[in-house]
Design an enzyme around this catalytic site. Structure first.
Site, mmCIF file in Angstrom:
data_model
loop_
_atom_site.group_PDB
_atom_site.id
_atom_site.type_symbol
_atom_site.label_atom_id
_atom_site.label_comp_id
_atom_site.label_asym_id
_atom_site.label_seq_id
_atom_site.Cartn_x
_atom_site.Cartn_y
_atom_site.Cartn_z
ATOM 1 N N GLU A 286 0.829 -1.208 0.000
ATOM 2 C CA GLU A 286 0.000 0.000 0.000
ATOM 3 C C GLU A 286 0.866 1.262 0.000
ATOM 4 O O GLU A 286 1.863 1.348 0.721
ATOM 5 C CB GLU A 286 -0.895 -0.013 1.247
ATOM 6 C CG GLU A 286 -1.792 1.192 1.405
ATOM 7 C CD GLU A 286 -2.523 1.189 2.735
ATOM 8 O OE1 GLU A 286 -3.500 1.943 2.862
ATOM 9 O OE2 GLU A 286 -2.125 0.434 3.648
ATOM 10 N N LYS A 350 -9.554 2.567 -3.284
ATOM 11 C CA LYS A 350 -10.070 2.015 -2.037
ATOM 12 C C LYS A 350 -11.508 2.462 -1.824
ATOM 13 O O LYS A 350 -11.842 3.645 -1.986
ATOM 14 C CB LYS A 350 -9.197 2.472 -0.868
ATOM 15 C CG LYS A 350 -9.490 1.769 0.451
ATOM 16 C CD LYS A 350 -8.476 2.172 1.511
ATOM 17 C CE LYS A 350 -8.685 1.387 2.798
ATOM 18 N NZ LYS A 350 -7.714 1.773 3.846
ATOM 19 N N CYS A 403 -5.517 -2.473 2.461
ATOM 20 C CA CYS A 403 -5.440 -2.388 3.916
ATOM 21 C C CYS A 403 -6.614 -3.115 4.573
ATOM 22 O O CYS A 403 -6.878 -4.271 4.280
ATOM 23 C CB CYS A 403 -5.354 -0.928 4.346
ATOM 24 S SG CYS A 403 -4.935 -0.700 6.091
#
Length: 529
Positions: A286, A350, A403
């Site tokens: 990430e 995301k 994540c």
């Protein structure tokens, strides 16, 4: 002697009752990674049952008031569970201590205090249909089932460390999740963990023992059978995971940017070990790239120079979108696909952002109070409107999870049929050498099992791993290790049903335990009447 101890627990009141509930919650947290000492749950939950036995309002009053003593017990149990299970979140605020040290008490105690209200609800719901004997065990399972379900979506959801994970510490005990899913596992785990409380009852001991034995045999037996008959074909693309262990303090240091990129490029270009083929797909973690790629063509050129012909890089980076006019730019936490010519061939943003980490809830109010997200960008990160899979090489697509998106089982099922693997990129360097990275890894591991997909997990400082569709680790790098993983991906496996069916099964399991609890509750009421 044990009976006298149980009687003393039941009769506790005031701070002693609250204190013991807190200690039992704290004890239950040691059933989670990295400790995985799930036997403590067989102590914590029975004691919780005995505390709830004594949690009555002798003064009478309204129905709500009669439930308050039980809610207090549940809250203190939850407070202990979440303080000891989530204290490591405060470590992230030490990265920029000058600006965020003041918020450490809020992270260590404030978040657990809020999450504990879900367990207060669990205890109150259970006490509403409480009875003697085995009925109250099923009532507690019902209460926690509802509470964990609510925790999975209220205020965008935070189902971290759901109770069901304590019952799934190793792959052989993870396989049941393909049948019932995490939500139903929460219910069944509480029923099993709390059943030793029947030691204090005069009836239902044999029935309780039979329920526990049957559930444990089904849980472990199914895992043994499924793993012993598992056939894995390693016919997917060859991949390389890069884990550089860049310290969090350096990641946003402008002077360190080029050095960080050069480290990634050098590790990407390393020759594979003897006997291993060159990777077709390279995965960086990430926000690995310390540049806005669309504004930094020299970074794309450097990446192209490091990739061999035909290789594709999947990397985390910040994507900037300029609306034009006087509007501020929008920033996204993104996974990019970059080919060997340095061209961006795909991107996935995301969807599920971290509250206070990537955006500020109730922004118009809290920003005026001086509260900002930990990863500070103008206006914070923006969320994508939908999740999308990425075709990385011809005929091979991945489901990208950034994540903590990997802790939400229901958010990936609709894409699962279109993907051949899960790619989870993360940066747990925020949390140092604490339980956080291990808990995060375990939850990601369960997603591979539930989806029947291999998982590639690239973490900046660990835990990076290749996980097969049964949750077994093919290869991994330890926390804070620097290195690469070269592996060939296995194929996906067929599942009996998907997440939609898990929702139905959760409802069925919850209804069954409710029926049992209500049956014993009504029987006890008739005896009193």
């Amino acid at each position: 002697m044990i009976r006298r101890l149980i009687d003393r627990i039941v009769l506790l009141s005031g701070w002693r009752r609250s204190g013991l509930a807190f200690l039992m919650g704290a004890l239950a947290s040691f059933a989670l990674p990295p400790y995985d000492f799930f036997a403590v749950a067989f102590i914590a939950f029975p004691v919780l049952v005995w505390l709830l036995d004594g949690a009555v309002d002798n003064a009478g009053g309204s129905p709500v008031r009669r439930l308050l003593p039980a809610a207090y017990v549940g809250w203190w149990f939850g407070f202990g569970y979440f303080v000891f299970g989530l204290w490591w979140i405060g470590n992230a605020l030490l990265v920029d201590a000058a600006n965020f040290a003041w918020a450490i008490p809020l992270a260590i105690f404030g978040l657990p205090a809020f999450l504990a209200f879900f367990y207060a609800v669990a205890a109150a719901l259970a006490r509403l249909i409480w009875s003697e004997g085995i009925g109250r065990i099923f009532a507690l399972g019902f209460g926690f089932g509802v509470a964990e379900w609510l925790r999975s979506f209220i205020m965008t959801g935070f189902p971290w460390n759901a109770i069901g994970y304590a019952a799934m510490p190793v792959p052989v005990m993870m396989q049941s999740s393909v049948i019932v899913g995490l939500l139903a596992m929460n219910v069944l785990a509480v029923v099993v963990f709390a059943m030793p409380a029947l030691y204090s009852a005069r009836q239902n001991r044999i029935a309780g023992a039979a329920v526990v034995i049957a559930l444990i045999i089904a849980h472990v037996g199914f895992g043994v059978i499924r793993l012993s008959t598992a056939e894995i074909k390693f016919d997917g693309p060859h991949i390389r995971i890069v884990q550089p262990s860049i310290s969090q303090e350096l990641k946003w240091d402008a002077e360190a940017r080029r050095g960080i990129l050069d480290k990634y490029l050098a590790m990407t270009a390393e020759k594979p070990e003897d006997g291993k083929l060159k990777a077709q797909i390279i995965i960086w973690p990430e926000t690995a790239v310390p540049y806005i790629l669309t504004k930094t063509p020299e970074a794309l050129k450097a990446i192209a120079d490091a990739l061999a012909d035909g290789q594709t890089l999947l990397t985390g980076a910040i994507r900037m979108e300029e609306p034009g006019g006087a509007d501020e730019p929008l920033y996204y936490n993104t996974i990019y696909a970059i080919d060997s010519a340095g061209q961006i061939t795909g991107a996935a943003d995301k969807v599920h952002l971290v509250p206070f980490g990537e955006y500020v809830p109730l922004e118009s109010i809290l920003r005026k109070m001086g509260i900002s997200e930990v990863v500070e960008l103008p206006g914070g990160f923006s969320a994508a409107s939908m999740r999308r899979s990425l075709e990385v090489v011809s005929g091979f697509s991945v489901l990208p999870l950034i994540c903590y998106e990997a802790i939400f089982p229901g958010e990936m099922s609709y894409q699962g049929a279109a993907a051949d693997a899960i790619v989870n990129v993360t940066n747990d360097a925020w949390y140092g050498d604490t339980p956080g990275p291990y808990q995060h890894f375990r939850q990601a591991q369960l997603r591979a099992v539930e989806q029947g997909l291999p998982m590639v997990r690239a973490a900046n400082n660990g835990l990076s791993a290749v996980i097969d569709p049964y949750g077994r680790i093919i290869d991994a790098l330890a926390l804070d290790a620097v290195g690469v993983i070269d592996a060939q991906l296995p194929s996906r496996v067929r599942l009996p049903w998907g997440e939609a069916a898990h929702q139905i099964q959760f409802a069925v399991v919850l209804l069954l335990v409710l029926i049992v609890a209500v049956r014993y509750f009504l029987r006890s009421r008739r005896r009193v009447g």
